[in-house]
Design a protein around this motif. Structure first.
Motif, PDB file in Angstrom:
ATOM      1  N   MET A  78       0.765  -0.985  -0.482  1.00 10.43           N
ATOM      2  CA  MET A  78      -0.271   0.148  -0.080  1.00 10.43           C
ATOM      3  C   MET A  78       0.702   1.541  -0.236  1.00 10.43           C
ATOM      4  SD  MET A  78      -3.518   0.497  -0.298  1.00 10.43           S
ATOM      5  CE  MET A  78      -4.397   1.339   0.231  1.00 10.43           C
ATOM      6  N   ALA A  79       1.867   1.111   0.662  1.00 11.98           N
ATOM      7  CA  ALA A  79       3.028   2.906   0.595  1.00 11.98           C
ATOM      8  C   ALA A  79       3.576   2.524  -0.098  1.00 11.98           C
ATOM      9  CB  ALA A  79       4.452   1.999   1.842  1.00 11.98           C
ATOM     10  N   ARG A  80       3.927   1.036  -1.276  1.00  6.80           N
ATOM     11  CA  ARG A  80       4.147   1.668  -3.167  1.00  6.80           C
ATOM     12  C   ARG A  80       3.155   2.499  -4.181  1.00  6.80           C
ATOM     13  NH1 ARG A  80       8.404  -3.117  -4.656  1.00  6.80           N
ATOM     14  NH2 ARG A  80       9.901  -1.870  -2.925  1.00  6.80           N
ATOM     15  N   SER A  81       1.852   1.583  -3.955  1.00  2.00           N
ATOM     16  CA  SER A  81       1.165   3.124  -4.457  1.00  2.00           C
ATOM     17  C   SER A  81       0.680   4.435  -3.685  1.00  2.00           C
ATOM     18  CB  SER A  81       0.185   2.544  -4.388  1.00  2.00           C
ATOM     19  OG  SER A  81      -0.765   2.495  -3.149  1.00  2.00           O
ATOM     20  N   SER A  82       0.837   4.995  -2.803  1.00  2.02           N
ATOM     21  CA  SER A  82       1.217   6.345  -2.791  1.00  2.02           C
ATOM     22  C   SER A  82       2.311   7.311  -2.893  1.00  2.02           C
ATOM     23  CB  SER A  82       0.866   5.862  -0.465  1.00  2.02           C
ATOM     24  OG  SER A  82       1.419   5.188   0.154  1.00  2.02           O
ATOM     25  N   ASN A  83       3.196   6.443  -2.729  1.00  2.00           N
ATOM     26  CA  ASN A  83       4.201   6.695  -3.113  1.00  2.00           C
ATOM     27  C   ASN A  83       3.811   7.124  -4.481  1.00  2.00           C
ATOM     28  OD1 ASN A  83       6.149   6.809  -0.843  1.00  2.00           O
ATOM     29  ND2 ASN A  83       6.634   5.091  -1.290  1.00  2.00           N
ATOM     30  N   ALA A  84       4.073   6.076  -5.087  1.00  2.00           N
ATOM     31  CA  ALA A  84       4.072   6.515  -6.793  1.00  2.00           C
ATOM     32  C   ALA A  84       3.141   7.380  -7.030  1.00  2.00           C
ATOM     33  CB  ALA A  84       3.217   5.557  -7.839  1.00  2.00           C
ATOM     34  N   VAL A  85       1.740   7.557  -6.403  1.00  3.27           N
ATOM     35  CA  VAL A  85       0.889   8.614  -6.404  1.00  3.27           C
ATOM     36  C   VAL A  85       1.099   9.965  -6.506  1.00  3.27           C
ATOM     37  CG1 VAL A  85      -1.040   9.511  -5.791  1.00  3.27           C
ATOM     38  CG2 VAL A  85      -1.027   7.021  -6.624  1.00  3.27           C
ATOM     39  N   LEU A  86       2.127  10.474  -5.058  1.00  6.46           N
ATOM     40  CA  LEU A  86       2.591  11.140  -4.633  1.00  6.46           C
ATOM     41  C   LEU A  86       3.977  11.197  -6.100  1.00  6.46           C
ATOM     42  CD1 LEU A  86       3.038  13.141  -2.132  1.00  6.46           C
ATOM     43  CD2 LEU A  86       4.722  11.852  -1.503  1.00  6.46           C
ATOM     44  N   ALA A  87       4.577  10.628  -7.020  1.00  5.62           N
ATOM     45  CA  ALA A  87       5.662  10.828  -7.867  1.00  5.62           C
ATOM     46  C   ALA A  87       4.535  11.626  -8.719  1.00  5.62           C
ATOM     47  CB  ALA A  87       6.433   9.725  -7.850  1.00  5.62           C
ATOM     48  N   VAL A  88       3.372  11.125  -8.893  1.00  6.06           N
ATOM     49  CA  VAL A  88       2.965  10.746 -10.816  1.00  6.06           C
ATOM     50  C   VAL A  88       2.385  12.820  -9.711  1.00  6.06           C
ATOM     51  CG1 VAL A  88       0.528  10.949 -11.906  1.00  6.06           C
ATOM     52  CG2 VAL A  88       2.456   9.189 -11.444  1.00  6.06           C
ATOM     53  N   ALA A  89       1.547  12.896  -8.737  1.00  6.57           N
ATOM     54  CA  ALA A  89       1.645  14.267  -8.199  1.00  6.57           C
ATOM     55  C   ALA A  89       2.892  15.332  -8.382  1.00  6.57           C
ATOM     56  CB  ALA A  89       0.083  14.476  -6.715  1.00  6.57           C
ATOM     57  N   VAL A  90       3.587  15.417  -7.871  1.00  2.00           N
ATOM     58  CA  VAL A  90       5.140  16.074  -7.894  1.00  2.00           C
ATOM     59  C   VAL A  90       5.186  15.704  -9.670  1.00  2.00           C
ATOM     60  CG1 VAL A  90       7.181  16.259  -6.811  1.00  2.00           C
ATOM     61  CG2 VAL A  90       5.449  15.048  -5.961  1.00  2.00           C
ATOM     62  N   LEU A  91       5.166  15.439 -10.439  1.00  7.05           N
ATOM     63  CA  LEU A  91       5.125  15.573 -12.049  1.00  7.05           C
ATOM     64  C   LEU A  91       4.809  16.724 -12.359  1.00  7.05           C
ATOM     65  CD1 LEU A  91       6.502  12.275 -12.485  1.00  7.05           C
ATOM     66  CD2 LEU A  91       7.826  14.207 -12.029  1.00  7.05           C
ATOM     67  N   VAL A  92       3.005  15.972 -11.666  1.00  7.08           N
ATOM     68  CA  VAL A  92       2.525  17.078 -12.551  1.00  7.08           C
ATOM     69  C   VAL A  92       2.410  18.814 -11.991  1.00  7.08           C
ATOM     70  CG1 VAL A  92      -0.262  17.855 -12.498  1.00  7.08           C
ATOM     71  CG2 VAL A  92       0.439  15.165 -12.957  1.00  7.08           C
ATOM     72  N   ALA A  93       2.881  18.768 -10.858  1.00  7.52           N
ATOM     73  CA  ALA A  93       2.744  19.920 -10.775  1.00  7.52           C
ATOM     74  C   ALA A  93       3.911  20.727 -10.747  1.00  7.52           C
ATOM     75  CB  ALA A  93       3.081  20.141  -9.219  1.00  7.52           C
ATOM     76  N   VAL A  94       4.901  19.478 -11.355  1.00 10.75           N
ATOM     77  CA  VAL A  94       6.599  20.879 -11.588  1.00 10.75           C
ATOM     78  C   VAL A  94       6.382  20.816 -13.349  1.00 10.75           C
ATOM     79  CG1 VAL A  94       8.512  20.061 -12.978  1.00 10.75           C
ATOM     80  CG2 VAL A  94       7.713  19.345 -10.021  1.00 10.75           C
ATOM     81  N   ALA A  95       5.047  19.758 -13.725  1.00  3.39           N
ATOM     82  CA  ALA A  95       4.759  20.377 -15.311  1.00  3.39           C
ATOM     83  C   ALA A  95       4.304  22.024 -15.512  1.00  3.39           C
ATOM     84  CB  ALA A  95       4.660  19.285 -16.207  1.00  3.39           C
ATOM     85  N   LEU A  96       3.387  22.085 -14.853  1.00  2.00           N
ATOM     86  CA  LEU A  96       2.411  23.452 -14.220  1.00  2.00           C
ATOM     87  C   LEU A  96       3.465  24.761 -13.711  1.00  2.00           C
ATOM     88  CD1 LEU A  96      -0.939  21.672 -13.461  1.00  2.00           C
ATOM     89  CD2 LEU A  96      -0.590  22.191 -15.498  1.00  2.00           C
ATOM     90  N   VAL A  97       4.043  24.389 -13.525  1.00  2.00           N
ATOM     91  CA  VAL A  97       4.622  25.203 -12.901  1.00  2.00           C
ATOM     92  C   VAL A  97       5.853  25.652 -14.004  1.00  2.00           C
ATOM     93  CG1 VAL A  97       6.761  26.263 -11.224  1.00  2.00           C
ATOM     94  CG2 VAL A  97       4.522  24.829 -10.398  1.00  2.00           C
TER      95      VAL A  97
END
Length: 105
Positions: free
Chosen positions: A1-20
């Protein structure tokens, strides 16, 4: 379960960086050196039009004419200032404020 939340967090960070990092202002394409915008020329001509009007030099033909013009101008200014002073003295709001102030004492 921890790995899926880390993957979701990584994708969210990548999307935020792309938007910035995305450009927020895209400049219009640059005009070629040979293009002349007619609006700029029209605005320039309209702005300089008053300078093109030829105006005669307004010289006084005598000292008496100059003094008369100063007297007329001074008289007009005196009348304007007198009207402003009368209007300020006859202001009904000022009179009412003074009456209320006297009643409060």
């Amino acid at each position: 379960m921890a790995r899926s939340s880390n993957a979701v967090l990584a994708v969210a960070v990548l999307v935020a960086v792309a938007l910035v990092m995305a450009p927020s202002f895209v400049a219009p394409p640059a005009a070629r050196a040979g293009d002349l915008d007619l609006r700029v020329a029209a605005f320039g001509a309209a702005g300089l039009a008053p300078l093109a009007v030829e105006q005669p030099a307004m010289a006084y033909d005598s000292v008496v004419a100059m003094l008369q013009s100063w007297l007329v101008g001074g008289t007009v200014l005196t009348v304007i200032f007198a009207a402003a002073i009368i209007a300020a003295a006859a202001n009904p709001l000022t009179k009412r404020r003074q009456e209320v102030q006297n009643m409060m004492k």
